[in-house]
Write an enzyme that holds these catalytic residues in place. Structure first.
Site, PDB file in Angstrom:
ATOM      1  N   LEU A 262       0.704  -1.357   0.010  1.00 35.32           N
ATOM      2  CA  LEU A 262      -0.023  -0.033  -0.047  1.00 35.32           C
ATOM      3  C   LEU A 262       0.793   1.243   0.198  1.00 35.32           C
ATOM      4  CD1 LEU A 262      -2.928  -1.015   2.623  1.00 35.32           C
ATOM      5  CD2 LEU A 262      -2.919  -0.989  -0.035  1.00 35.32           C
ATOM      6  N   GLY A 263       1.898   1.057   0.634  1.00 39.74           N
ATOM      7  CA  GLY A 263       2.945   2.332   0.668  1.00 39.74           C
ATOM      8  C   GLY A 263       3.952   2.387   1.742  1.00 39.74           C
TER       9      GLY A 263
ATOM     10  N   GLY B  99       7.074   4.899   4.127  1.00 37.62           N
ATOM     11  CA  GLY B  99       7.368   6.250   4.508  1.00 37.62           C
ATOM     12  C   GLY B  99       8.678   5.910   5.577  1.00 37.62           C
ATOM     13  N   GLY B 100       8.861   7.139   6.225  1.00 39.98           N
ATOM     14  CA  GLY B 100       9.919   6.857   7.100  1.00 39.98           C
ATOM     15  C   GLY B 100       9.947   5.954   8.184  1.00 39.98           C
ATOM     16  N   CYS B 101       8.907   5.317   8.453  1.00 37.27           N
ATOM     17  CA  CYS B 101       8.889   4.607   9.727  1.00 37.27           C
ATOM     18  C   CYS B 101       8.702   3.140   9.296  1.00 37.27           C
ATOM     19  CB  CYS B 101       7.621   4.996  10.419  1.00 37.27           C
ATOM     20  SG  CYS B 101       7.797   6.293  11.393  1.00 37.27           S
TER      21      CYS B 101
ATOM     22  N   VAL C 227       3.964  -0.665   4.525  1.00 38.02           N
ATOM     23  CA  VAL C 227       2.488  -1.000   4.940  1.00 38.02           C
ATOM     24  C   VAL C 227       1.723  -1.713   3.860  1.00 38.02           C
ATOM     25  CG1 VAL C 227       1.339   1.063   4.083  1.00 38.02           C
ATOM     26  CG2 VAL C 227       0.201  -0.349   5.689  1.00 38.02           C
TER      27      VAL C 227
ATOM     28  N   LYS D  65       1.469  -3.358   9.094  1.00 37.20           N
ATOM     29  CA  LYS D  65       2.565  -2.551   9.147  1.00 37.20           C
ATOM     30  C   LYS D  65       3.882  -3.050   9.476  1.00 37.20           C
ATOM     31  CE  LYS D  65       0.194   1.794  10.457  1.00 37.20           C
ATOM     32  NZ  LYS D  65       0.140   2.966  11.408  1.00 37.20           N
TER      33      LYS D  65
ATOM     34  N   ASP E 185      -0.167  14.022  17.011  1.00 38.65           N
ATOM     35  CA  ASP E 185      -0.043  14.113  15.370  1.00 38.65           C
ATOM     36  C   ASP E 185      -1.202  14.070  14.596  1.00 38.65           C
ATOM     37  OD1 ASP E 185       1.588  14.979  13.335  1.00 38.65           O
ATOM     38  OD2 ASP E 185       2.117  12.725  12.959  1.00 38.65           O
TER      39      ASP E 185
END
Length: 369
Positions: free
Chosen positions: A42-43, A45-47, A50, A65, A156
């Site tokens: 799905l995608g 990022g920095g963490c 997913v 995740k 956040d």
């Protein structure tokens, strides 16, 4: 995690001394936890990454995740598992169904959600109608209170961290708060009971400059009220461009927030939003927010304008209106003056079911302070 529309969000103020986490790329078809099969990515990022996964036993889709298991990593995912586990008995929240740690990575399998608010606004915005603004506000306010009730702050909140329930689920028409990787516990549990933690004199910046409170710009400890400030800016942005829309520097954004009149912020919103932000402004760090008063203001707008939860959202196609109305008539009770949907039952439509949201949902106080 939103289906197809959003990747993992990275912390906005990472520690420069730490190496960035490594992105995990697991092959399609990989089975994790002995039963969750990866169907596609799905995608990322920095963490971490997913994936959309499928339960090999009952074919239920979930989001997974994945976080690289390196030194000093894993805190974001660990926090999210902890928060979701504590919220498992609450309504309108994503569920953590499995988690684990392997040699190369840690993972968490959770409820698959629908499109994020950020994605919706990008596609159909920049501004939404008032009916959609109010319903989104009530849902997010409820999600914030749910989190606060277990003693945690989100830290956040932003459109990317709010999403519709997965299509076909009981929550498909409602927005859920997600991504708790930057959450922080604001209570301590000792022999004499639960108490609020003493605020630190200074705190590292946590959150997103566009939506965080002025207190966070000043590096003060965040409290419950700071999550509400994020909601204030989110709701304002649904109707009117934020003055700091094109500003990048955190200090400049903070300065603009200090001088921006509430009347400018909510120039295109119902007048009740001026009272909404006034209540938030008068809430101090140690105060329990007046969630019920905030809810009543949003509900007042809906009642006065005749808005209902069964109404089409701003972005929904008019050509599907007849089909939508026919479908929704089975899910909602058309009581006079009602502005909230009813709970769905396993047996089907229940005309005697109570409203989906009531003021009691916003007045309960399990912490006692």
């Amino acid at each position: 995690m939103p289906d197809e529309s959003a990747a993992l969000e990275a912390p906005n103020d990472p520690d420069p001394k730490k190496a960035p986490p490594q992105i995990i790329n697991l092959p399609i078809g990989t089975i994790v936890g002995k039963k969750y099969k990866i169907t596609h990515k799905l995608g990322e990022g920095g963490c971490g990454s997913v994936y959309k996964v499928e339960d090999t036993e009952d074919k239920t889709p979930y989001a997974m995740k994945v976080e690289f298991a390196a030194t000093d990593s894993g805190n974001v995912l660990k926090m999210e598992v902890q928060v979701l586990t504590m919220m498992s008995s609450k309504k309108h929240v994503a569920r953590c169904v499995a988690s684990g740690k392997k040699k190369e990575y840690s993972y968490m399998v959770m409820t698959l959600l629908g499109e994020s608010l950020d994605s919706i606004v990008r596609k159909h915005g920049p501004f939404l109608n008032v009916s959609s603004q109010m319903r989104i506000g009530i849902c997010v306010l409820f999600g914030i209170k749910q989190l606060h009730d277990i003693g945690y702050l989100h830290r956040d909140l932003k459109p990317a961290n709010v999403a519709l329930g997965y299509k076909g689920s009981a929550d498909e028409r409602f927005f859920l708060v997600l991504d708790f990787g930057l959450a922080r516990q604001f209570i301590t549990e000792k022999q004499d009971g639960k108490k609020m933690r003493r605020p630190r004199e200074k705190a590292l910046f946590r959150g997103t400059a566009r939506y965080c409170s002025v207190a966070m710009h000043d590096r003060y400890e965040q409290g419950r009220v700071d999550d509400l400030w994020s909601l204030v800016y989110m709701l304002a942005e649904l109707r009117c461009q934020l003055p700091w829309e094109d500003v990048d520097k955190k200090d400049d954004i903070g300065n603009m927030k200090r001088v921006c009149p509430d009347s400018d912020l909510f120039a295109k919103s119902p007048v009740q939003m001026l009272e909404f932000v006034k209540i938030v402004r008068n809430t101090q760090f140690y105060h329990r927010p007046e969630y019920d008063k905030l809810y009543k203001l949003l509900e007042e707008v809906m009642i006065n304008a005749g808005y209902k939860w069964s109404d089409l959202y701003h972005w929904e196609s008019e050509k599907n209106k007849e089909n939508k109305v026919a479908k929704l008539s089975k899910l909602f009770v058309g009581k006079k003056g009602a502005t909230t949907p009813t709970k769905d039952s396993a047996e089907g439509y229940d005309p005697n079911a109570p409203p989906y949201f009531t003021v009691e949902d916003f007045t309960s106080n399990p912490l006692g302070f």
